[in-house]
Design a protein around this motif. Sequence first.
Motif, PDB file in Angstrom:
ATOM      1  N   THR A 201       0.826  -1.209   0.000  1.00  0.00           N
ATOM      2  CA  THR A 201       0.000   0.000   0.000  1.00  0.00           C
ATOM      3  C   THR A 201       0.860   1.258   0.000  1.00  0.00           C
ATOM      4  OG1 THR A 201      -0.195   0.148   2.417  1.00  0.00           O
ATOM      5  CG2 THR A 201      -1.764  -1.255   1.288  1.00  0.00           C
ATOM      6  N   ALA A 202       1.985   1.204   0.700  1.00  0.00           N
ATOM      7  CA  ALA A 202       2.894   2.362   0.739  1.00  0.00           C
ATOM      8  C   ALA A 202       3.534   2.585  -0.634  1.00  0.00           C
ATOM      9  CB  ALA A 202       3.964   2.153   1.806  1.00  0.00           C
ATOM     10  N   TRP A 203       3.956   1.490  -1.285  1.00  0.00           N
ATOM     11  CA  TRP A 203       4.548   1.631  -2.623  1.00  0.00           C
ATOM     12  C   TRP A 203       3.525   2.138  -3.630  1.00  0.00           C
ATOM     13  CZ3 TRP A 203       9.400   2.139  -3.435  1.00  0.00           C
ATOM     14  CH2 TRP A 203      10.351   1.467  -2.659  1.00  0.00           C
ATOM     15  N   ALA A 204       2.277   1.681  -3.511  1.00  0.00           N
ATOM     16  CA  ALA A 204       1.228   2.140  -4.424  1.00  0.00           C
ATOM     17  C   ALA A 204       1.013   3.644  -4.287  1.00  0.00           C
ATOM     18  CB  ALA A 204      -0.077   1.394  -4.138  1.00  0.00           C
ATOM     19  N   THR A 205       1.041   4.136  -3.048  1.00  0.00           N
ATOM     20  CA  THR A 205       0.880   5.577  -2.809  1.00  0.00           C
ATOM     21  C   THR A 205       2.036   6.362  -3.406  1.00  0.00           C
ATOM     22  OG1 THR A 205      -0.342   5.175  -0.760  1.00  0.00           O
ATOM     23  CG2 THR A 205       0.671   7.347  -1.023  1.00  0.00           C
ATOM     24  N   LEU A 206       3.252   5.893  -3.189  1.00  0.00           N
ATOM     25  CA  LEU A 206       4.442   6.572  -3.723  1.00  0.00           C
ATOM     26  C   LEU A 206       4.377   6.693  -5.245  1.00  0.00           C
ATOM     27  CD1 LEU A 206       7.356   7.659  -3.654  1.00  0.00           C
ATOM     28  CD2 LEU A 206       8.145   5.288  -3.475  1.00  0.00           C
ATOM     29  N   ILE A 207       4.076   5.605  -5.905  1.00  0.00           N
ATOM     30  CA  ILE A 207       4.041   5.607  -7.375  1.00  0.00           C
ATOM     31  C   ILE A 207       2.938   6.517  -7.899  1.00  0.00           C
ATOM     32  CG2 ILE A 207       3.606   4.155  -9.403  1.00  0.00           C
ATOM     33  CD1 ILE A 207       4.856   1.814  -7.742  1.00  0.00           C
ATOM     34  N   SER A 208       1.744   6.430  -7.320  1.00  0.00           N
ATOM     35  CA  SER A 208       0.619   7.223  -7.819  1.00  0.00           C
ATOM     36  C   SER A 208       0.823   8.713  -7.580  1.00  0.00           C
ATOM     37  CB  SER A 208      -0.685   6.760  -7.170  1.00  0.00           C
ATOM     38  OG  SER A 208      -0.682   7.022  -5.787  1.00  0.00           O
ATOM     39  N   GLN A 209       1.422   9.086  -6.440  1.00  0.00           N
ATOM     40  CA  GLN A 209       1.665  10.509  -6.160  1.00  0.00           C
ATOM     41  C   GLN A 209       2.666  11.094  -7.143  1.00  0.00           C
ATOM     42  OE1 GLN A 209      -1.001  11.112  -4.302  1.00  0.00           O
ATOM     43  NE2 GLN A 209       0.085  12.285  -2.758  1.00  0.00           N
ATOM     44  N   ALA A 210       3.706  10.337  -7.455  1.00  0.00           N
ATOM     45  CA  ALA A 210       4.716  10.817  -8.408  1.00  0.00           C
ATOM     46  C   ALA A 210       4.114  10.997  -9.800  1.00  0.00           C
ATOM     47  CB  ALA A 210       5.887   9.833  -8.455  1.00  0.00           C
ATOM     48  N   VAL A 211       3.308  10.038 -10.228  1.00  0.00           N
ATOM     49  CA  VAL A 211       2.678  10.132 -11.548  1.00  0.00           C
ATOM     50  C   VAL A 211       1.697  11.300 -11.610  1.00  0.00           C
ATOM     51  CG1 VAL A 211       1.118   8.960 -13.157  1.00  0.00           C
ATOM     52  CG2 VAL A 211       2.976   7.679 -12.075  1.00  0.00           C
ATOM     53  N   ALA A 212       0.885  11.467 -10.548  1.00  0.00           N
ATOM     54  CA  ALA A 212      -0.111  12.542 -10.519  1.00  0.00           C
ATOM     55  C   ALA A 212       0.550  13.913 -10.554  1.00  0.00           C
ATOM     56  CB  ALA A 212      -0.984  12.410  -9.273  1.00  0.00           C
ATOM     57  N   LEU A 213       1.635  14.094  -9.792  1.00  0.00           N
ATOM     58  CA  LEU A 213       2.326  15.382  -9.768  1.00  0.00           C
ATOM     59  C   LEU A 213       2.919  15.714 -11.137  1.00  0.00           C
ATOM     60  CD1 LEU A 213       3.352  17.840  -8.209  1.00  0.00           C
ATOM     61  CD2 LEU A 213       5.372  16.493  -7.578  1.00  0.00           C
ATOM     62  N   ALA A 214       3.578  14.751 -11.762  1.00  0.00           N
ATOM     63  CA  ALA A 214       4.168  14.994 -13.081  1.00  0.00           C
ATOM     64  C   ALA A 214       3.090  15.353 -14.102  1.00  0.00           C
ATOM     65  CB  ALA A 214       4.939  13.755 -13.533  1.00  0.00           C
ATOM     66  N   ALA A 215       1.962  14.659 -14.058  1.00  0.00           N
ATOM     67  CA  ALA A 215       0.881  14.929 -15.014  1.00  0.00           C
ATOM     68  C   ALA A 215       0.273  16.315 -14.787  1.00  0.00           C
ATOM     69  CB  ALA A 215      -0.203  13.859 -14.881  1.00  0.00           C
ATOM     70  N   LEU A 216       0.083  16.699 -13.517  1.00  0.00           N
ATOM     71  CA  LEU A 216      -0.539  17.991 -13.213  1.00  0.00           C
ATOM     72  C   LEU A 216       0.367  19.151 -13.594  1.00  0.00           C
ATOM     73  CD1 LEU A 216      -2.890  19.549 -12.065  1.00  0.00           C
ATOM     74  CD2 LEU A 216      -2.019  19.117  -9.749  1.00  0.00           C
ATOM     75  N   ILE A 217       1.650  19.045 -13.301  1.00  0.00           N
ATOM     76  CA  ILE A 217       2.592  20.109 -13.683  1.00  0.00           C
ATOM     77  C   ILE A 217       2.630  20.251 -15.202  1.00  0.00           C
ATOM     78  CG2 ILE A 217       5.026  20.756 -13.748  1.00  0.00           C
ATOM     79  CD1 ILE A 217       5.326  19.607 -10.951  1.00  0.00           C
ATOM     80  N   SER A 218       2.666  19.122 -15.897  1.00  0.00           N
ATOM     81  CA  SER A 218       2.698  19.163 -17.369  1.00  0.00           C
ATOM     82  C   SER A 218       1.453  19.841 -17.928  1.00  0.00           C
ATOM     83  CB  SER A 218       2.810  17.737 -17.924  1.00  0.00           C
ATOM     84  OG  SER A 218       3.995  17.123 -17.494  1.00  0.00           O
ATOM     85  N   TRP A 219       0.310  19.548 -17.349  1.00  0.00           N
ATOM     86  CA  TRP A 219      -0.938  20.141 -17.829  1.00  0.00           C
ATOM     87  C   TRP A 219      -0.962  21.651 -17.591  1.00  0.00           C
ATOM     88  CZ3 TRP A 219      -5.164  22.819 -15.909  1.00  0.00           C
ATOM     89  CH2 TRP A 219      -6.294  22.859 -16.740  1.00  0.00           C
ATOM     90  N   LEU A 220      -0.533  22.088 -16.408  1.00  0.00           N
ATOM     91  CA  LEU A 220      -0.527  23.524 -16.096  1.00  0.00           C
ATOM     92  C   LEU A 220       0.437  24.280 -17.001  1.00  0.00           C
ATOM     93  CD1 LEU A 220      -0.600  23.461 -12.179  1.00  0.00           C
ATOM     94  CD2 LEU A 220      -2.482  24.009 -13.718  1.00  0.00           C
ATOM     95  N   ARG A 221       1.595  23.688 -17.270  1.00  0.00           N
ATOM     96  CA  ARG A 221       2.573  24.352 -18.148  1.00  0.00           C
ATOM     97  C   ARG A 221       2.079  24.386 -19.589  1.00  0.00           C
ATOM     98  NH1 ARG A 221       7.598  25.335 -16.333  1.00  0.00           N
ATOM     99  NH2 ARG A 221       8.546  24.876 -18.351  1.00  0.00           N
ATOM    100  N   TRP A 222       1.374  23.341 -20.003  1.00  0.00           N
ATOM    101  CA  TRP A 222       0.792  23.332 -21.349  1.00  0.00           C
ATOM    102  C   TRP A 222      -0.252  24.428 -21.499  1.00  0.00           C
ATOM    103  CZ3 TRP A 222      -4.324  21.506 -22.760  1.00  0.00           C
ATOM    104  CH2 TRP A 222      -4.546  21.489 -24.144  1.00  0.00           C
ATOM    105  N   ARG A 223      -1.036  24.651 -20.417  1.00  0.00           N
ATOM    106  CA  ARG A 223      -2.039  25.715 -20.442  1.00  0.00           C
ATOM    107  C   ARG A 223      -1.432  27.107 -20.223  1.00  0.00           C
ATOM    108  NH1 ARG A 223      -7.285  24.861 -18.965  1.00  0.00           N
ATOM    109  NH2 ARG A 223      -7.424  27.103 -19.408  1.00  0.00           N
ATOM    110  N   LYS A 224      -0.144  27.153 -19.826  1.00  0.00           N
ATOM    111  CA  LYS A 224       0.578  28.413 -19.575  1.00  0.00           C
ATOM    112  C   LYS A 224      -0.137  29.280 -18.531  1.00  0.00           C
ATOM    113  CE  LYS A 224       2.656  28.473 -24.179  1.00  0.00           C
ATOM    114  NZ  LYS A 224       2.847  29.207 -25.461  1.00  0.00           N
ATOM    115  N   LEU A 225      -0.603  28.641 -17.453  1.00  0.00           N
ATOM    116  CA  LEU A 225      -1.274  29.370 -16.375  1.00  0.00           C
ATOM    117  C   LEU A 225      -0.257  30.023 -15.451  1.00  0.00           C
ATOM    118  CD1 LEU A 225      -4.150  26.900 -15.415  1.00  0.00           C
ATOM    119  CD2 LEU A 225      -4.230  28.856 -16.967  1.00  0.00           C
ATOM    120  N   PRO A 226      -0.574  31.177 -14.869  1.00  0.00           N
ATOM    121  CA  PRO A 226       0.366  31.862 -13.970  1.00  0.00           C
ATOM    122  C   PRO A 226       0.736  31.040 -12.734  1.00  0.00           C
ATOM    123  CG  PRO A 226      -1.382  33.339 -14.667  1.00  0.00           C
ATOM    124  CD  PRO A 226      -1.770  31.981 -15.138  1.00  0.00           C
TER     125      PRO A 226
END
Length: 474
Positions: A201-226
């Motif tokens: 369960t701990a490894w599942a949390t680690l992997i999912s948090q890393a993937v979610a953060l990378a995806a969210l940052i990429s989306w915000l930068r693609w949208r060029k939001l402040p």
Amino acid sequence: MKPNFGRDLTTGSIPRHMVAFSIPMLIGSFLQTAYSFINAIWVGKFLGHQALAAVTVSFPVIFVLFAIGMGLTLATNILVSRNYGARNMEELRKVVDSSTVLTYALGVVLTILGELFAPTILRAMDTPPEVFDESVSYLRIFLLSLPFSFGLFLIRSMLQGVGDSKTPLYFQFASVLFTTALDPVLIFGWAGMPKLGLNGTAWATLISQAVALAALISWLRWRKLPVAPSWPRLSHLGPVTRQTLRIGVPSAIQQSLVSIGMVLVTGLVNGFGEIATAAFGAASRIDQLAFMPAMTFGMAISTLTAQNLGAGHHHRVREVFTWGCLFSGGITLLISALAVAFPEALLRIFVSDPAVIAPGVSYLHIVGSAYVLFALIFVSNGIINGAGHTLTTTVFTLISLWVVRVPVAWWLSRRMGSVTGVWYAISLSFVVSLIVSMAYYFSGRWMRSLAKKPAEGAAAPNPGEIFGHETGEA
């Protein structure tokens, strides 16, 4: 000029804004709690009550560290909200740069400290010997996810500061689905993966948090939001960083005081054996559900308050308070009634052992009846925090936890010779916290700094403007 992103909370209907802004956050909280419940079912039903006890004793430590990160990012939310309300995009960008450096640096430092001192902390909490090794292993793996979790806290706070509570929900939903699917795969070794048991369960949390953060940052930068994190400009790390720390450090201390109080209370519960610990863990899952609306509306109230104060619309704060009490208090009252009326049915979702259910029922009868007080505390504290007075609410927390909850829990549990004394102390701390928070809100003292520094072009507020006194209002 109105920005072309986010949600302007400085005009229009307060209740409509509060509901529209809160619902995505509330759904997100339900999603996270649903995952937590599913995880507890996997652990409690299939891995046994010892595994559930291991998670229970680890959770307060995790929550302390999470609380520090969430406390610091509350300052980001307040400062982003103010600058968005005042339409000051240059200052908003400075807040983003400053907060990015502070948040990630803090995440890395706390991860290192946690890895080094995990055994010492769990030993100090009087962790039952039969679950000690399992708890240390689980905690050390989970702590590796801390920097990624802090990054998600930061982005969520910034987006909520500009009135966007929907985008974090979408990414959170995907993350919860991913984690829920990954959990049993790693716990039981499905699809050729190693059988990791509780650590899965701990490894599942680690992997999912890393993937979610990378995806969210990429989306915000693609949208060029402040509010998209980027490599920070060093010129932005001066006065804004000090301002962030001035608001964020008391908030982080406040959040960590709550969590450290949880650690000590859990330590007291641990002293009554693993049955009491497992009962406390199962009942705490019900707490999560009951506290969810209060915490969600508390964040909405802080954001509404900060945006309107930034725009100089001080008179709207009283309406924020009234609707916050109605929404947060009303929903929590219904949950409280269910917890008190059907405690055994709720607890059986997580545990089957009658020996564990009995003290859990006692907990929900005593603490569950006081849930609504917790909800009202978050209304008044939300406005006080939104005005930037995080040091004040930290003092309230100090009184509630360290003058009431912890010492009374220690004294009463020993005098009664039962863990039930801890349950009574928790309820009493809610009563005291509500009294001091509401007293300060109605005193109007939190408006003094606003009178000194009114928003540009706005008249300084007075208590009558916000509370309806001396203006002909009831």
